[in-house]
Motif scaffolding. Structure first.
Motif, PDB file in Angstrom:
ATOM      1  N   SER A 113      -1.149  13.270  -3.487  1.00 57.39           N
ATOM      2  CA  SER A 113       0.251  13.705  -3.475  1.00 57.39           C
ATOM      3  C   SER A 113       0.329  15.149  -3.001  1.00 57.39           C
ATOM      4  O   SER A 113      -0.427  16.013  -3.470  1.00 57.39           O
ATOM      5  N   LEU A 114       1.243  15.431  -2.096  1.00 62.68           N
ATOM      6  CA  LEU A 114       1.400  16.781  -1.579  1.00 62.68           C
ATOM      7  C   LEU A 114       1.838  17.749  -2.673  1.00 62.68           C
ATOM      8  O   LEU A 114       1.493  18.933  -2.633  1.00 62.68           O
ATOM      9  N   MET A 167       0.843  -1.190   0.000  1.00 60.84           N
ATOM     10  CA  MET A 167       0.000   0.000   0.000  1.00 60.84           C
ATOM     11  C   MET A 167       0.883   1.246   0.000  1.00 60.84           C
ATOM     12  O   MET A 167       1.672   1.455   0.913  1.00 60.84           O
ATOM     13  N   ARG A 168       0.762   2.054  -1.058  1.00 59.76           N
ATOM     14  CA  ARG A 168       1.563   3.269  -1.149  1.00 59.76           C
ATOM     15  C   ARG A 168       0.854   4.421  -0.457  1.00 59.76           C
ATOM     16  O   ARG A 168      -0.350   4.620  -0.631  1.00 59.76           O
ATOM     17  N   ILE A 169       1.598   5.194   0.328  1.00 64.50           N
ATOM     18  CA  ILE A 169       1.034   6.359   0.989  1.00 64.50           C
ATOM     19  C   ILE A 169       0.760   7.463  -0.019  1.00 64.50           C
ATOM     20  O   ILE A 169      -0.217   8.192   0.080  1.00 64.50           O
ATOM     21  N   SER A 170       1.613   7.601  -1.027  1.00 62.80           N
ATOM     22  CA  SER A 170       1.481   8.652  -2.036  1.00 62.80           C
ATOM     23  C   SER A 170       1.813   8.090  -3.409  1.00 62.80           C
ATOM     24  O   SER A 170       2.704   7.235  -3.538  1.00 62.80           O
ATOM     25  N   PRO A 171       1.117   8.548  -4.462  1.00 70.65           N
ATOM     26  CA  PRO A 171       1.457   8.105  -5.822  1.00 70.65           C
ATOM     27  C   PRO A 171       2.847   8.560  -6.255  1.00 70.65           C
ATOM     28  O   PRO A 171       3.365   8.071  -7.260  1.00 70.65           O
ATOM     29  N   ASP A 172       3.463   9.469  -5.502  1.00 76.97           N
ATOM     30  CA  ASP A 172       4.838   9.883  -5.801  1.00 76.97           C
ATOM     31  C   ASP A 172       5.807   8.708  -5.697  1.00 76.97           C
ATOM     32  O   ASP A 172       6.878   8.714  -6.324  1.00 76.97           O
ATOM     33  N   LEU A 173       5.430   7.708  -4.889  1.00 80.23           N
ATOM     34  CA  LEU A 173       6.319   6.567  -4.656  1.00 80.23           C
ATOM     35  C   LEU A 173       6.235   5.518  -5.763  1.00 80.23           C
ATOM     36  O   LEU A 173       7.031   4.585  -5.775  1.00 80.23           O
ATOM     37  N   TRP A 174       5.272   5.668  -6.654  1.00 82.41           N
ATOM     38  CA  TRP A 174       5.112   4.738  -7.768  1.00 82.41           C
ATOM     39  C   TRP A 174       5.900   5.293  -8.955  1.00 82.41           C
ATOM     40  O   TRP A 174       5.444   6.174  -9.658  1.00 82.41           O
TER      41      TRP A 174
END
Length: 223
Positions: free
Chosen positions: A107-108, A1-8
């Motif tokens: 995403s922030l 589970m990714r906290i933010s799509p920035d990590l994908w």
């Protein structure tokens, strides 16, 4: 589970990263442009409108009514900006119905970009309505001592917009994802509906707050 799509990360070359936030944001913008073009290409006046035109008119009239209720006496001047914010945020969350899609509003960087747009729109609309001299005077009211506090207020509410939307969307998507992973066969429809409800509410809140900030800037003070 990714906290933010920035990590994908889809592609990385040196310092350049092509992540899910960029891909889904541009994909969403292209999709909205295409849909807008298709809907507005055959607009008619004085005859039977299409179903899509009826839907579009309902959206426009609803947003215009909300702008008037907040205090903007000439909503047509601001509906393009506020309406775009609402439709973008709402659509970004609506598409969570699609598999493998993650909303860019989680995403922030995306929420910060939207908040910065609001930050600059406030003085632009304020100066346009009041003139630069009268607008700058509002930072000195009621006394010059209030100048730094007004500046801090402008910056803090911009940060608040970005963090609020990011936090609610990220936590909402994370909560729904965790519950779906625990009970994948029991509550998937309910949890997905909850996620859509959260996204819709956040789109509304973000747009209303932006409208309130702009309204406070464009209201002409009595001398």
């Amino acid at each position: 589970m990714r906290i933010s799509p920035d990590l994908w990360i889809f592609l990385q070359h040196g310092f350049f990263k092509l992540n899910a936030t960029i891909v889904f944001t541009w994909g969403l913008m292209i999709l909205l442009v295409i849909i807008s073009r298709l809907i507005t290409h055959h607009l008619v006046i004085g005859s039977t409108p299409s179903k899509w035109q009826c839907v579009l008119e309902m959206i426009v009239l609803t947003i215009r009514k909300q702008l008037k209720e907040v205090g903007l006496t000439n909503p047509d001047q601001y509906i393009g900006f506020i309406g775009t914010l609402f439709i973008f945020i709402f659509s970004a969350n609506l598409l969570t119905l699609l598999p493998f899609y993650e909303p860019p509003t989680a995403s922030l960087s995306t929420t910060a970009a939207l908040a910065i747009c609001v930050f600059f729109s406030v003085p632009i609309y304020g100066i346009k309505e009041q003139g630069i001299k009268n607008y700058l005077k509002t930072y000195l009211e009621p006394t010059v001592i209030m100048l730094p506090f007004h500046v801090i207020s402008e910056i803090s509410r911009t940060l608040s917009l970005a963090v609020r939307l990011f936090g609610n969307m990220m936590s909402g998507a994370l909560t729904v994802g965790i519950l779906l992973s625990i009970t994948p066969f029991i509550f998937p429809v309910v949890m997905t509906s909850l996620g859509l409800l959260i996204g819709s509410v956040q789109a509304y809140i973000f747009s209303i707050l932006a409208t309130v900030y702009i309204t406070s800037a464009v209201q002409v003070r009595e001398p």
